[in-house]
Design a protein around this motif. Sequence first.
Motif, PDB file in Angstrom:
ATOM      1  N   LEU A   4       0.864  -1.177   0.000  1.00  0.00           N
ATOM      2  CA  LEU A   4       0.000   0.000   0.000  1.00  0.00           C
ATOM      3  C   LEU A   4       0.903   1.231   0.000  1.00  0.00           C
ATOM      4  CD1 LEU A   4      -1.781  -2.337   1.207  1.00  0.00           C
ATOM      5  CD2 LEU A   4      -3.018  -0.552   2.442  1.00  0.00           C
ATOM      6  N   GLU A   6       0.887   5.462  -0.151  1.00  0.00           N
ATOM      7  CA  GLU A   6       0.161   6.714  -0.049  1.00  0.00           C
ATOM      8  C   GLU A   6       0.856   7.805  -0.861  1.00  0.00           C
ATOM      9  OE1 GLU A   6       0.016   4.750   4.130  1.00  0.00           O
ATOM     10  OE2 GLU A   6       1.532   5.172   2.588  1.00  0.00           O
ATOM     11  N   CYS A  22      -4.205   6.447  -2.036  1.00  0.00           N
ATOM     12  CA  CYS A  22      -3.538   5.195  -1.713  1.00  0.00           C
ATOM     13  C   CYS A  22      -3.742   4.219  -2.863  1.00  0.00           C
ATOM     14  CB  CYS A  22      -4.102   4.609  -0.426  1.00  0.00           C
ATOM     15  SG  CYS A  22      -3.319   3.069   0.088  1.00  0.00           S
ATOM     16  N   ALA A  24      -3.123   0.202  -3.785  1.00  0.00           N
ATOM     17  CA  ALA A  24      -2.779  -1.113  -3.239  1.00  0.00           C
ATOM     18  C   ALA A  24      -2.452  -2.072  -4.370  1.00  0.00           C
ATOM     19  CB  ALA A  24      -3.942  -1.657  -2.421  1.00  0.00           C
ATOM     20  N   MET A  34     -11.200  -0.971   3.193  1.00  0.00           N
ATOM     21  CA  MET A  34     -10.084  -0.049   3.065  1.00  0.00           C
ATOM     22  C   MET A  34     -10.231   1.059   4.087  1.00  0.00           C
ATOM     23  SD  MET A  34      -9.027  -1.958   0.799  1.00  0.00           S
ATOM     24  CE  MET A  34      -7.463  -1.170   0.585  1.00  0.00           C
ATOM     25  N   ASN A  76      -8.474  -0.744  -6.641  1.00  0.00           N
ATOM     26  CA  ASN A  76      -7.533  -0.724  -5.523  1.00  0.00           C
ATOM     27  C   ASN A  76      -6.842   0.620  -5.350  1.00  0.00           C
ATOM     28  OD1 ASN A  76      -8.163  -3.294  -4.742  1.00  0.00           O
ATOM     29  ND2 ASN A  76      -6.321  -4.240  -5.564  1.00  0.00           N
ATOM     30  N   CYS A  95      -2.833   4.558   4.994  1.00  0.00           N
ATOM     31  CA  CYS A  95      -3.901   3.737   4.445  1.00  0.00           C
ATOM     32  C   CYS A  95      -3.686   2.296   4.904  1.00  0.00           C
ATOM     33  CB  CYS A  95      -3.979   3.832   2.928  1.00  0.00           C
ATOM     34  SG  CYS A  95      -2.544   3.244   2.041  1.00  0.00           S
ATOM     35  N   GLY A 111       0.072   0.871   4.850  1.00  0.00           N
ATOM     36  CA  GLY A 111       1.007   1.647   4.084  1.00  0.00           C
ATOM     37  C   GLY A 111       2.077   2.217   4.997  1.00  0.00           C
TER      38      GLY A 111
END
Length: 120
Positions: A4, A6, A22, A24, A34, A76, A95, A111
């Motif tokens: 993850l 950011e 964010c 992923a 999330m 995502n 995140c 993250g």
Amino acid sequence: QVQLVEAGGGSVQAGGSLRISCVATGLTYRSYCMDWFRQAPGKEREWVAQLGVDGTIEYPDSVKDRFTISEGSVKNTWYLQMNNLTVGDTAMYYCAADDCHQYPPVPRFWGQGIQVTVSS
């Protein structure tokens, strides 16, 4: 491997707005709730938003009506729109992804965080 990442943090004056994002990778789409969390210096990490796999959204009272979590057009990817920011919103923002079984969320993946600084 789940990752993850950011982006979009920075500095803003009180009363201003900022949107952080964010992305992923390694996650099956819509398999996790999330989340956004934040941690200010000397304080515990605080949950600030959740987007469920069914689209439901939750916020704590501390940010309700000022923060908005949303999903991006790319799978995502999700965002946190922060409005009417105050100095008290200064924190590292993270995140995260959780399995949607606990409230407040207990993420499985995190993250690395991104700094948001609000000046008076």
